[in-house]
Motif scaffolding. Structure first.
Motif, PDB file in Angstrom:
ATOM      1  N   GLU A   1      -0.983   5.793   8.648  1.00  0.00           N
ATOM      2  CA  GLU A   1      -0.348   4.557   9.107  1.00  0.00           C
ATOM      3  C   GLU A   1      -0.606   3.382   8.166  1.00  0.00           C
ATOM      4  O   GLU A   1       0.022   2.330   8.291  1.00  0.00           O
ATOM      5  CB  GLU A   1      -0.847   4.192  10.507  1.00  0.00           C
ATOM      6  CG  GLU A   1      -2.311   3.783  10.584  1.00  0.00           C
ATOM      7  CD  GLU A   1      -3.285   4.962  10.627  1.00  0.00           C
ATOM      8  OE1 GLU A   1      -4.497   4.716  10.706  1.00  0.00           O
ATOM      9  OE2 GLU A   1      -2.799   6.123  10.575  1.00  0.00           O
ATOM     10  N   GLU A   2      -1.475   3.546   7.191  1.00  0.00           N
ATOM     11  CA  GLU A   2      -1.851   2.429   6.324  1.00  0.00           C
ATOM     12  C   GLU A   2      -0.954   2.258   5.106  1.00  0.00           C
ATOM     13  O   GLU A   2      -0.998   1.225   4.447  1.00  0.00           O
ATOM     14  CB  GLU A   2      -3.302   2.596   5.843  1.00  0.00           C
ATOM     15  CG  GLU A   2      -4.345   2.380   6.924  1.00  0.00           C
ATOM     16  CD  GLU A   2      -5.750   2.369   6.347  1.00  0.00           C
ATOM     17  OE1 GLU A   2      -5.887   2.271   5.110  1.00  0.00           O
ATOM     18  OE2 GLU A   2      -6.709   2.458   7.135  1.00  0.00           O
ATOM     19  N   PHE A   3      -0.145   3.271   4.762  1.00  0.00           N
ATOM     20  CA  PHE A   3       0.576   3.193   3.495  1.00  0.00           C
ATOM     21  C   PHE A   3       1.827   4.065   3.553  1.00  0.00           C
ATOM     22  O   PHE A   3       2.035   4.848   4.478  1.00  0.00           O
ATOM     23  CB  PHE A   3      -0.316   3.627   2.337  1.00  0.00           C
ATOM     24  CG  PHE A   3      -0.725   5.068   2.418  1.00  0.00           C
ATOM     25  CD1 PHE A   3      -0.047   6.028   1.688  1.00  0.00           C
ATOM     26  CD2 PHE A   3      -1.767   5.471   3.235  1.00  0.00           C
ATOM     27  CE1 PHE A   3      -0.395   7.354   1.764  1.00  0.00           C
ATOM     28  CE2 PHE A   3      -2.133   6.798   3.316  1.00  0.00           C
ATOM     29  CZ  PHE A   3      -1.443   7.742   2.579  1.00  0.00           C
ATOM     30  N   TRP A   4       2.635   3.941   2.518  1.00  0.00           N
ATOM     31  CA  TRP A   4       3.846   4.736   2.358  1.00  0.00           C
ATOM     32  C   TRP A   4       3.596   5.798   1.297  1.00  0.00           C
ATOM     33  O   TRP A   4       3.182   5.491   0.182  1.00  0.00           O
ATOM     34  CB  TRP A   4       5.008   3.823   1.938  1.00  0.00           C
ATOM     35  CG  TRP A   4       6.338   4.493   1.918  1.00  0.00           C
ATOM     36  CD1 TRP A   4       6.794   5.458   2.774  1.00  0.00           C
ATOM     37  CD2 TRP A   4       7.395   4.266   0.983  1.00  0.00           C
ATOM     38  NE1 TRP A   4       8.065   5.841   2.437  1.00  0.00           N
ATOM     39  CE2 TRP A   4       8.468   5.128   1.345  1.00  0.00           C
ATOM     40  CE3 TRP A   4       7.561   3.416  -0.108  1.00  0.00           C
ATOM     41  CZ2 TRP A   4       9.666   5.160   0.647  1.00  0.00           C
ATOM     42  CZ3 TRP A   4       8.756   3.448  -0.803  1.00  0.00           C
ATOM     43  CH2 TRP A   4       9.788   4.308  -0.423  1.00  0.00           C
TER      44      TRP A   4
ATOM     45  N   ASP B   1       0.850  -1.186   0.000  1.00  0.00           N
ATOM     46  CA  ASP B   1       0.000   0.000   0.000  1.00  0.00           C
ATOM     47  C   ASP B   1       0.888   1.239   0.000  1.00  0.00           C
ATOM     48  O   ASP B   1       1.700   1.429   0.908  1.00  0.00           O
ATOM     49  CB  ASP B   1      -0.930   0.025   1.212  1.00  0.00           C
ATOM     50  CG  ASP B   1      -2.205  -0.758   0.956  1.00  0.00           C
ATOM     51  OD1 ASP B   1      -2.522  -0.983  -0.228  1.00  0.00           O
ATOM     52  OD2 ASP B   1      -2.882  -1.135   1.922  1.00  0.00           O
ATOM     53  N   PHE B   2       0.725   2.062  -1.010  1.00  0.00           N
ATOM     54  CA  PHE B   2       1.611   3.202  -1.177  1.00  0.00           C
ATOM     55  C   PHE B   2       0.917   4.268  -2.018  1.00  0.00           C
ATOM     56  O   PHE B   2      -0.121   4.019  -2.645  1.00  0.00           O
ATOM     57  CB  PHE B   2       2.907   2.770  -1.884  1.00  0.00           C
ATOM     58  CG  PHE B   2       2.664   2.148  -3.228  1.00  0.00           C
ATOM     59  CD1 PHE B   2       2.527   2.929  -4.359  1.00  0.00           C
ATOM     60  CD2 PHE B   2       2.537   0.773  -3.360  1.00  0.00           C
ATOM     61  CE1 PHE B   2       2.262   2.362  -5.593  1.00  0.00           C
ATOM     62  CE2 PHE B   2       2.271   0.193  -4.591  1.00  0.00           C
ATOM     63  CZ  PHE B   2       2.141   0.993  -5.706  1.00  0.00           C
ATOM     64  N   LEU B   3       1.513   5.447  -2.019  1.00  0.00           N
ATOM     65  CA  LEU B   3       1.074   6.549  -2.862  1.00  0.00           C
ATOM     66  C   LEU B   3       2.313   7.286  -3.336  1.00  0.00           C
ATOM     67  O   LEU B   3       3.064   7.839  -2.535  1.00  0.00           O
ATOM     68  CB  LEU B   3       0.159   7.495  -2.071  1.00  0.00           C
ATOM     69  CG  LEU B   3      -0.328   8.761  -2.782  1.00  0.00           C
ATOM     70  CD1 LEU B   3      -1.133   8.409  -4.020  1.00  0.00           C
ATOM     71  CD2 LEU B   3      -1.162   9.620  -1.834  1.00  0.00           C
TER      72      LEU B   3
END
Length: 294
Positions: free
Chosen positions: A197-200, A115-117
């Protein structure tokens, strides 16, 4: 592996599609390209007939206009792959655009980070355009065209939805807010409301060249709409931050000054100068903000 999602409204996207198809031939993974026309009116040649016959893309013409947020949410739901690259139709990719994103995906999969953006950024052409487009071009150079090192200093404040890579799961869990109408700041709220906290989240140097310059009067009209949307979204999310909101909170005297300045003088100045002082645009936005917050 990757779904490229391009919402279109009154724009000929055929050159961009051709370039992405060319780059896709060198991409090591599976790619699908989604092009959704958001009910463009029949007032120009948007290349519909050719797009209907273009192999390698999924071209959809919507019967009603969904708007900037809702169409992105729909494309995320319709995409077949787990990674999504969201692009605006008027962004031109650099030669290694898709390969740069692939390298990031490969590194993340090797580290089991799913999970990232990633935000690739936006640049503008170096040579100035015709005078009637000067405000948008000057604003883009001064305010939007920033290297990744600068953008990473305040990652969520500088989010731009014109060129970003993420996972389908993030957009399904956290769709773009569809409350605001028209142009502006739905992407700002989306990025700042994501559970960090869910992704980078990371800005990288993989920009597109912004081609769709608006005439000065149209640019100002859209900025006005963006302030209206920002005021609405701020009411719903008190923690929302933008450069303008920071100005309002840090410099109340500046806001007090702006509300007394004549709007017609400011708009005429901004629309008529080849290199306008953007402080005048800030003051104009503060005046609009005061009007919306009454």
């Amino acid at each position: 592996m990757l779904s490229i999602c391009i919402p279109v409204y009154r724009y000929d996207v055929r050159p961009l599609v051709a370039e992405l198809l060319r780059q896709a031939e060198e991409f090591p993974g599976e790619i699908e390209i989604l092009v959704y026309d958001d009910a463009s009116p029949d007032d120009g040649d948007w290349g519909r007939e050719e797009l209907r016959q273009t192999a390698g893309i999924r071209y959809v013409e919507l019967s009603e206009n969904l708007g900037r947020a809702a169409i992105r949410n729909k494309m995320a739901r319709d995409a077949n792959n787990k990674y999504l690259l969201m692009m605006d139709s008027d962004g031109w990719p650099n030669k290694g655009f898709l390969l740069t994103y692939f390298k990031m995906l490969w590194q993340l999969e090797a580290k089991n980070k799913f999970d990232f953006l990633f935000v690739g950024g936006r640049h503008y052409k170096k040579s100035p355009p015709a005078s009637k487009y000067s405000l948008h071009w000057h604003y883009g150079h001064e305010r939007e065209s920033k290297p990744a090192t600068i953008r990473n200093e305040n990652r969520f404040l500088g989010f731009q939805s014109n060129n970003f890579l993420t996972t389908k799961s993030i957009l399904l869990r956290h769709p773009f807010p569809e409350e605001a109408e028209g142009y502006g700041h739905e992407d700002t709220q989306w990025a700042q409301s994501l559970p960090k906290e869910e992704f980078w989240f990371f800005h990288l140097e993989n920009p597109v060249i912004h081609l769709g310059l608006e005439p000065n009067d149209v640019f100002l009209s859209k900025q006005r709409q963006a302030i209206r949307n920002l005021a609405l979204l701020k009411q719903q999310n008190l923690h929302l931050r933008t450069r303008l909101i920071d100005l309002v909170e840090r410099y109340p005297r500046l806001t007090a000054l702006a509300k007394h300045l004549p709007e017609k003088w400011m708009t005429n100045y901004l629309a008529s100068r080849s290199r306008p002082n953007l402080l005048v645009l800030d003051l104009l936005k503060l005046k609009w903000w005061h009007t919306e917050k009454k």
